[in-house]
Design a protein around this motif. Structure first.
Motif, PDB file in Angstrom:
ATOM      1  N   MET A 100      -0.380  -0.240  -5.234  1.00  0.00           N
ATOM      2  CA  MET A 100      -1.207   0.633  -4.517  1.00  0.00           C
ATOM      3  C   MET A 100      -0.973   0.522  -3.158  1.00  0.00           C
ATOM      4  O   MET A 100      -1.350  -0.870  -2.747  1.00  0.00           O
ATOM      5  CB  MET A 100      -2.224   0.891  -4.778  1.00  0.00           C
ATOM      6  CG  MET A 100      -2.946   2.130  -4.455  1.00  0.00           C
ATOM      7  SD  MET A 100      -3.331   3.356  -5.330  1.00  0.00           S
ATOM      8  CE  MET A 100      -4.047   4.622  -3.997  1.00  0.00           C
ATOM      9  N   LEU A 101      -0.663   1.216  -2.324  1.00  0.00           N
ATOM     10  CA  LEU A 101      -0.892   1.358  -0.876  1.00  0.00           C
ATOM     11  C   LEU A 101      -1.750   2.482  -0.257  1.00  0.00           C
ATOM     12  O   LEU A 101      -1.286   3.541  -0.319  1.00  0.00           O
ATOM     13  CB  LEU A 101       1.487   1.352  -0.087  1.00  0.00           C
ATOM     14  CG  LEU A 101       2.080   0.174  -0.584  1.00  0.00           C
ATOM     15  CD1 LEU A 101       3.023   0.107  -0.257  1.00  0.00           C
ATOM     16  CD2 LEU A 101       1.406  -1.287  -0.332  1.00  0.00           C
ATOM     17  N   TYR A 102      -2.277   1.855   1.405  1.00  0.00           N
ATOM     18  CA  TYR A 102      -3.204   2.726   1.531  1.00  0.00           C
ATOM     19  C   TYR A 102      -2.694   2.949   3.261  1.00  0.00           C
ATOM     20  O   TYR A 102      -1.263   2.220   3.634  1.00  0.00           O
ATOM     21  CB  TYR A 102      -4.541   2.158   1.735  1.00  0.00           C
ATOM     22  CG  TYR A 102      -4.968   1.840   0.434  1.00  0.00           C
ATOM     23  CD1 TYR A 102      -5.613   2.767   0.120  1.00  0.00           C
ATOM     24  CD2 TYR A 102      -4.903   0.618  -0.276  1.00  0.00           C
ATOM     25  CE1 TYR A 102      -6.450   2.978  -1.460  1.00  0.00           C
ATOM     26  CE2 TYR A 102      -5.542   0.454  -1.909  1.00  0.00           C
ATOM     27  CZ  TYR A 102      -5.749   1.977  -1.676  1.00  0.00           C
ATOM     28  OH  TYR A 102      -6.715   1.458  -3.218  1.00  0.00           O
ATOM     29  N   SER A 103      -2.226   4.223   3.437  1.00  0.00           N
ATOM     30  CA  SER A 103      -1.495   4.407   4.381  1.00  0.00           C
ATOM     31  C   SER A 103      -2.829   5.983   5.261  1.00  0.00           C
ATOM     32  O   SER A 103      -3.289   6.624   4.691  1.00  0.00           O
ATOM     33  CB  SER A 103      -0.398   4.971   4.352  1.00  0.00           C
ATOM     34  OG  SER A 103      -0.590   6.363   3.928  1.00  0.00           O
ATOM     35  N   HIS A 104      -1.911   5.688   6.764  1.00  0.00           N
ATOM     36  CA  HIS A 104      -2.876   7.178   7.590  1.00  0.00           C
ATOM     37  C   HIS A 104      -2.366   7.259   9.086  1.00  0.00           C
ATOM     38  O   HIS A 104      -1.094   6.449   8.864  1.00  0.00           O
ATOM     39  CB  HIS A 104      -4.191   6.347   8.050  1.00  0.00           C
ATOM     40  CG  HIS A 104      -4.274   5.265   9.032  1.00  0.00           C
ATOM     41  ND1 HIS A 104      -4.765   5.947  10.487  1.00  0.00           N
ATOM     42  CD2 HIS A 104      -4.332   3.669   8.673  1.00  0.00           C
ATOM     43  CE1 HIS A 104      -4.924   4.461  11.477  1.00  0.00           C
ATOM     44  NE2 HIS A 104      -4.568   3.544  10.360  1.00  0.00           N
ATOM     45  N   THR A 134       2.565  10.508  -3.689  1.00  0.00           N
ATOM     46  CA  THR A 134       1.581   9.888  -2.866  1.00  0.00           C
ATOM     47  C   THR A 134       0.873  11.077  -2.963  1.00  0.00           C
ATOM     48  O   THR A 134       0.676  12.110  -3.124  1.00  0.00           O
ATOM     49  CB  THR A 134       2.449   9.749  -1.173  1.00  0.00           C
ATOM     50  OG1 THR A 134       2.550   8.684  -1.202  1.00  0.00           O
ATOM     51  CG2 THR A 134       1.293   9.531  -0.183  1.00  0.00           C
ATOM     52  N   SER A 165       7.431   6.718  -6.249  1.00  0.00           N
ATOM     53  CA  SER A 165       6.395   6.978  -6.210  1.00  0.00           C
ATOM     54  C   SER A 165       5.123   8.311  -6.022  1.00  0.00           C
ATOM     55  O   SER A 165       6.007   9.177  -5.581  1.00  0.00           O
ATOM     56  CB  SER A 165       6.963   6.493  -4.958  1.00  0.00           C
ATOM     57  OG  SER A 165       5.619   6.282  -3.194  1.00  0.00           O
ATOM     58  N   GLY A 190      -4.270   8.645   3.334  1.00  0.00           N
ATOM     59  CA  GLY A 190      -4.280   8.605   1.566  1.00  0.00           C
ATOM     60  C   GLY A 190      -3.837   7.429   1.040  1.00  0.00           C
ATOM     61  O   GLY A 190      -3.781   6.232   1.704  1.00  0.00           O
ATOM     62  N   GLY A 191      -3.189   7.297  -0.120  1.00  0.00           N
ATOM     63  CA  GLY A 191      -2.645   6.292  -0.474  1.00  0.00           C
ATOM     64  C   GLY A 191      -1.711   6.552  -1.819  1.00  0.00           C
ATOM     65  O   GLY A 191      -1.203   7.614  -1.642  1.00  0.00           O
ATOM     66  N   SER A 192      -0.424   5.389  -1.843  1.00  0.00           N
ATOM     67  CA  SER A 192       0.811   5.746  -2.679  1.00  0.00           C
ATOM     68  C   SER A 192       0.734   4.985  -4.054  1.00  0.00           C
ATOM     69  O   SER A 192       0.420   4.145  -3.792  1.00  0.00           O
ATOM     70  CB  SER A 192       1.538   5.005  -2.226  1.00  0.00           C
ATOM     71  OG  SER A 192       1.912   6.449  -1.000  1.00  0.00           O
ATOM     72  N   VAL A 193       1.307   4.966  -4.696  1.00  0.00           N
ATOM     73  CA  VAL A 193       0.967   4.365  -6.127  1.00  0.00           C
ATOM     74  C   VAL A 193       2.627   4.025  -6.514  1.00  0.00           C
ATOM     75  O   VAL A 193       3.524   5.203  -6.344  1.00  0.00           O
ATOM     76  CB  VAL A 193       0.782   4.654  -7.628  1.00  0.00           C
ATOM     77  CG1 VAL A 193       0.772   3.998  -8.097  1.00  0.00           C
ATOM     78  CG2 VAL A 193      -0.867   5.110  -7.485  1.00  0.00           C
ATOM     79  N   ALA A 241      -2.899  12.910   0.349  1.00  0.00           N
ATOM     80  CA  ALA A 241      -3.164  12.064   1.767  1.00  0.00           C
ATOM     81  C   ALA A 241      -4.203  13.848   1.959  1.00  0.00           C
ATOM     82  O   ALA A 241      -3.416  14.244   2.297  1.00  0.00           O
ATOM     83  CB  ALA A 241      -2.419  12.316   2.137  1.00  0.00           C
TER      84      ALA A 241
END
Length: 171
Positions: free
Chosen positions: A150-154, A105, A103, A132-135, A107
């Motif tokens: 791909m996941l996005y988060s804040h 990330t 994983s 940001g985002g994580s692969v 950000a």
């Protein structure tokens, strides 16, 4: 300006029918100057559990559970003013328990410190926002039939850190 921290720890517990072993290590390098706060951290963890069950006088069932994880985190934060700063947080990890083969990330962040930046090596009360985002690449296919995604988060966080001659504390 560089500060290095090295840690190693282990734990073992066992009896005739079960045992547990855990070991971890970490290395951290950090640097704080008038304009930059840089931090790099690596962490390795290994744990093993073994259970033995006697079904009858002849048959014994043994189960073993192994967990391994490796983490690498880094951040670079640049001072914009006396109380504002911006930065970039990067991380990569593997974790067999969480089905993560890899994983990664990234950000960017923006933060406000209620104390002046010149006091940041001794005390900080920060409010920070990251987006940001994580692969993620998985070891096995997930329950959602994915091998990678791909996941996005804040996040919005508040952090209090105090460093004094008697020691340090953080929340």
């Amino acid at each position: 300006y560089w500060v290095f921290t090295i840690g190693v720890n282990s734990y073992f517990n066992g009896e005739q029918t079960s045992s547990f072993l855990n070991g971890w290590s970490n290395i951290t390098a950090s640097r704080t100057t008038e304009e930059w706060k840089i931090r790099i951290n690596t962490n390795l963890n290994y744990s093993e559990e073994k259970f033995e069950f006697a079904i009858d006088d002849v048959t014994t069932f043994v189960t073993r559970n192994f967990r391994r994880s490796q983490y690498l985190n880094g951040s670079a934060i640049y001072r914009l003013g006396d109380q504002w700063s911006t930065g970039l947080f990067l991380s990569a990890y593997k974790n067999t328990y969480s089905n993560i083969d890899l994983s990664a990330t990234a950000a960017p962040s923006l933060e406000y410190n209620f104390f002046p930046y010149t006091e940041s090596t001794r005390r900080q009360l920060r409010i920070s926002y990251r987006i940001g985002g994580s692969v993620n690449r998985y070891v096995d296919t997930t329950v959602y039939f994915k091998k990678e995604e791909m996941l996005y988060s804040h996040s919005l966080a508040a952090t209090l850190e105090l460093k004094q001659p008697w020691g340090s504390s953080s929340i």
